[in-house]
Design a protein around this motif. Structure first.
Motif, PDB file in Angstrom:
ATOM      1  N   SER A  34       0.853  -1.092   0.092  1.00 42.05           N
ATOM      2  CA  SER A  34      -0.058   0.007   0.097  1.00 42.05           C
ATOM      3  C   SER A  34       0.785   1.258  -0.137  1.00 42.05           C
ATOM      4  CB  SER A  34      -0.903  -0.032   1.264  1.00 42.05           C
ATOM      5  OG  SER A  34      -1.586   1.103   1.493  1.00 42.05           O
ATOM      6  N   PRO A  35       0.488   2.140  -0.779  1.00 43.48           N
ATOM      7  CA  PRO A  35       1.436   3.470  -0.717  1.00 43.48           C
ATOM      8  C   PRO A  35       1.422   4.089   0.366  1.00 43.48           C
ATOM      9  CG  PRO A  35      -0.550   3.685  -2.103  1.00 43.48           C
ATOM     10  CD  PRO A  35      -0.576   2.474  -1.700  1.00 43.48           C
ATOM     11  N   MET A  36       2.305   4.925   0.728  1.00 39.31           N
ATOM     12  CA  MET A  36       2.455   6.079   1.652  1.00 39.31           C
ATOM     13  C   MET A  36       1.561   7.429   1.041  1.00 39.31           C
ATOM     14  SD  MET A  36       3.494   5.132   4.766  1.00 39.31           S
ATOM     15  CE  MET A  36       4.145   6.564   5.428  1.00 39.31           C
ATOM     16  N   ILE A  37       0.923   8.063   1.862  1.00 39.69           N
ATOM     17  CA  ILE A  37       0.267   9.321   1.234  1.00 39.69           C
ATOM     18  C   ILE A  37       1.021  10.324   2.266  1.00 39.69           C
ATOM     19  CG2 ILE A  37      -1.887  10.585   0.895  1.00 39.69           C
ATOM     20  CD1 ILE A  37      -1.712   7.848  -0.811  1.00 39.69           C
ATOM     21  N   VAL A  38       1.739  11.034   1.491  1.00 35.43           N
ATOM     22  CA  VAL A  38       2.559  12.237   2.145  1.00 35.43           C
ATOM     23  C   VAL A  38       2.487  13.410   1.428  1.00 35.43           C
ATOM     24  CG1 VAL A  38       4.283  10.547   3.064  1.00 35.43           C
ATOM     25  CG2 VAL A  38       4.596  11.593   0.857  1.00 35.43           C
ATOM     26  N   VAL A  39       2.725  14.512   2.224  1.00 34.39           N
ATOM     27  CA  VAL A  39       2.822  15.670   1.626  1.00 34.39           C
ATOM     28  C   VAL A  39       4.091  16.075   1.156  1.00 34.39           C
ATOM     29  CG1 VAL A  39       2.011  18.387   2.064  1.00 34.39           C
ATOM     30  CG2 VAL A  39       0.596  16.667   2.846  1.00 34.39           C
ATOM     31  N   ARG A  40       4.293  16.405  -0.090  1.00 32.47           N
ATOM     32  CA  ARG A  40       5.710  17.027  -0.559  1.00 32.47           C
ATOM     33  C   ARG A  40       5.428  18.493  -1.178  1.00 32.47           C
ATOM     34  NH1 ARG A  40       8.700  11.739  -2.893  1.00 32.47           N
ATOM     35  NH2 ARG A  40       9.282  10.630  -0.973  1.00 32.47           N
ATOM     36  N   ASN A  41       6.228  19.377  -0.602  1.00 28.27           N
ATOM     37  CA  ASN A  41       6.130  20.438  -1.397  1.00 28.27           C
ATOM     38  C   ASN A  41       4.773  21.122  -1.696  1.00 28.27           C
ATOM     39  OD1 ASN A  41       8.971  20.767  -1.786  1.00 28.27           O
ATOM     40  ND2 ASN A  41       8.749  19.525  -3.652  1.00 28.27           N
ATOM     41  N   GLY A  42       3.961  20.946  -0.531  1.00 24.64           N
ATOM     42  CA  GLY A  42       2.414  21.292  -0.518  1.00 24.64           C
ATOM     43  C   GLY A  42       1.503  20.450  -1.198  1.00 24.64           C
ATOM     44  N   LYS A  43       2.032  19.362  -1.917  1.00 27.82           N
ATOM     45  CA  LYS A  43       1.115  18.633  -2.762  1.00 27.82           C
ATOM     46  C   LYS A  43       1.122  17.270  -2.115  1.00 27.82           C
ATOM     47  CE  LYS A  43       1.993  20.930  -6.865  1.00 27.82           C
ATOM     48  NZ  LYS A  43       2.196  20.994  -8.236  1.00 27.82           N
ATOM     49  N   ILE A  44      -0.309  16.751  -2.151  1.00 25.24           N
ATOM     50  CA  ILE A  44      -0.301  15.329  -1.663  1.00 25.24           C
ATOM     51  C   ILE A  44      -0.049  14.298  -2.927  1.00 25.24           C
ATOM     52  CG2 ILE A  44      -1.921  13.666  -1.161  1.00 25.24           C
ATOM     53  CD1 ILE A  44      -3.649  16.087   0.184  1.00 25.24           C
ATOM     54  N   VAL A  45       0.915  13.301  -2.337  1.00 26.93           N
ATOM     55  CA  VAL A  45       1.484  12.362  -3.255  1.00 26.93           C
ATOM     56  C   VAL A  45       1.531  10.909  -2.668  1.00 26.93           C
ATOM     57  CG1 VAL A  45       3.138  13.904  -4.575  1.00 26.93           C
ATOM     58  CG2 VAL A  45       3.982  12.839  -2.594  1.00 26.93           C
ATOM     59  N   ALA A  46       1.408   9.891  -3.521  1.00 21.97           N
ATOM     60  CA  ALA A  46       1.437   8.378  -3.164  1.00 21.97           C
ATOM     61  C   ALA A  46       2.986   8.187  -3.309  1.00 21.97           C
ATOM     62  CB  ALA A  46       0.447   7.626  -3.912  1.00 21.97           C
ATOM     63  N   VAL A  47       3.656   7.496  -2.211  1.00 20.60           N
ATOM     64  CA  VAL A  47       4.970   7.054  -2.325  1.00 20.60           C
ATOM     65  C   VAL A  47       5.038   5.555  -2.183  1.00 20.60           C
ATOM     66  CG1 VAL A  47       7.259   7.279  -1.530  1.00 20.60           C
ATOM     67  CG2 VAL A  47       5.691   9.291  -1.699  1.00 20.60           C
ATOM     68  N   ASP A  48       5.551   4.822  -2.991  1.00 21.86           N
ATOM     69  CA  ASP A  48       5.775   3.361  -2.904  1.00 21.86           C
ATOM     70  C   ASP A  48       6.666   3.273  -1.345  1.00 21.86           C
ATOM     71  OD1 ASP A  48       7.029   0.791  -2.853  1.00 21.86           O
ATOM     72  OD2 ASP A  48       6.966   0.668  -5.045  1.00 21.86           O
ATOM     73  N   PRO A  49       5.866   2.287  -0.753  1.00 21.46           N
ATOM     74  CA  PRO A  49       6.903   2.147   0.910  1.00 21.46           C
ATOM     75  C   PRO A  49       8.147   1.629   0.585  1.00 21.46           C
ATOM     76  CG  PRO A  49       5.128   0.659   0.645  1.00 21.46           C
ATOM     77  CD  PRO A  49       5.014   1.566  -0.651  1.00 21.46           C
ATOM     78  N   ASN A  50       8.534   0.789  -0.525  1.00 24.71           N
ATOM     79  CA  ASN A  50       9.963   0.563  -0.659  1.00 24.71           C
ATOM     80  C   ASN A  50      10.857   1.445  -1.019  1.00 24.71           C
ATOM     81  OD1 ASN A  50       9.367  -2.383  -0.432  1.00 24.71           O
ATOM     82  ND2 ASN A  50       8.109  -2.182  -2.118  1.00 24.71           N
ATOM     83  N   GLU A  51      10.429   2.748  -1.447  1.00 24.02           N
ATOM     84  CA  GLU A  51      11.389   3.894  -1.637  1.00 24.02           C
ATOM     85  C   GLU A  51      11.384   4.759  -0.289  1.00 24.02           C
ATOM     86  OE1 GLU A  51       9.465   6.240  -4.486  1.00 24.02           O
ATOM     87  OE2 GLU A  51       9.417   4.732  -6.022  1.00 24.02           O
ATOM     88  N   ILE A  52      11.001   4.535   0.775  1.00 23.70           N
ATOM     89  CA  ILE A  52      11.135   5.122   2.063  1.00 23.70           C
ATOM     90  C   ILE A  52      12.103   4.456   2.949  1.00 23.70           C
ATOM     91  CG2 ILE A  52       9.744   5.974   3.975  1.00 23.70           C
ATOM     92  CD1 ILE A  52       7.254   6.091   2.254  1.00 23.70           C
ATOM     93  N   LEU A  53      12.894   5.031   3.789  1.00 20.03           N
ATOM     94  CA  LEU A  53      13.740   4.599   4.805  1.00 20.03           C
ATOM     95  C   LEU A  53      12.916   4.020   5.778  1.00 20.03           C
ATOM     96  CD1 LEU A  53      16.392   7.279   4.965  1.00 20.03           C
ATOM     97  CD2 LEU A  53      16.583   4.866   3.907  1.00 20.03           C
ATOM     98  N   PRO A  54      13.338   2.562   6.256  1.00 28.21           N
ATOM     99  CA  PRO A  54      12.521   2.031   7.225  1.00 28.21           C
ATOM    100  C   PRO A  54      12.670   2.660   8.374  1.00 28.21           C
ATOM    101  CG  PRO A  54      14.490   0.593   6.775  1.00 28.21           C
ATOM    102  CD  PRO A  54      14.538   1.974   5.955  1.00 28.21           C
ATOM    103  N   THR A  55      13.591   3.622   8.809  1.00 32.63           N
ATOM    104  CA  THR A  55      13.633   4.291  10.183  1.00 32.63           C
ATOM    105  C   THR A  55      13.596   5.722  10.018  1.00 32.63           C
ATOM    106  OG1 THR A  55      16.098   3.923  10.086  1.00 32.63           O
ATOM    107  CG2 THR A  55      14.736   2.226  11.191  1.00 32.63           C
ATOM    108  N   THR A  56      13.836   6.411  10.829  1.00 36.03           N
ATOM    109  CA  THR A  56      13.761   7.829  10.775  1.00 36.03           C
ATOM    110  C   THR A  56      14.322   8.313  12.327  1.00 36.03           C
ATOM    111  OG1 THR A  56      13.157  10.073  10.312  1.00 36.03           O
ATOM    112  CG2 THR A  56      11.563   8.614  11.224  1.00 36.03           C
TER     113      THR A  56
END
Length: 63
Positions: A34-56
């Motif tokens: 399932s994609p992560m829904i995030v805000v980037r530069n003021g826009k709502i975008v869907a991001v593949d969770p495999n592109e996101i670091l597992p920790t922050t």
């Protein structure tokens, strides 16, 4: 233990909890494909969770 030390201890526990919650969310999203829904530069975008670091890490400000 003084009030300042208690507040720091509580803050550290909260931050650790938030970091663990983030890790679990990413893990869950990967399992469900399932994609992560995030805000980037003021826009709502869907991001593949495999592109996101597992920790922050929470960046603590001095003070």
């Amino acid at each position: 233990m003084g009030t300042k030390e208690q507040l720091k201890e509580e803050r550290d526990k909260i931050v650790k909890g938030l970091e663990e919650t983030y890790r679990r969310l990413i893990e869950y999203k990967k399992q469900k494909k399932s994609p992560m829904i995030v805000v980037r530069n003021g826009k709502i975008v869907a991001v593949d969770p495999n592109e996101i670091l597992p920790t922050t890490l929470y960046k603590r400000h001095a003070g």
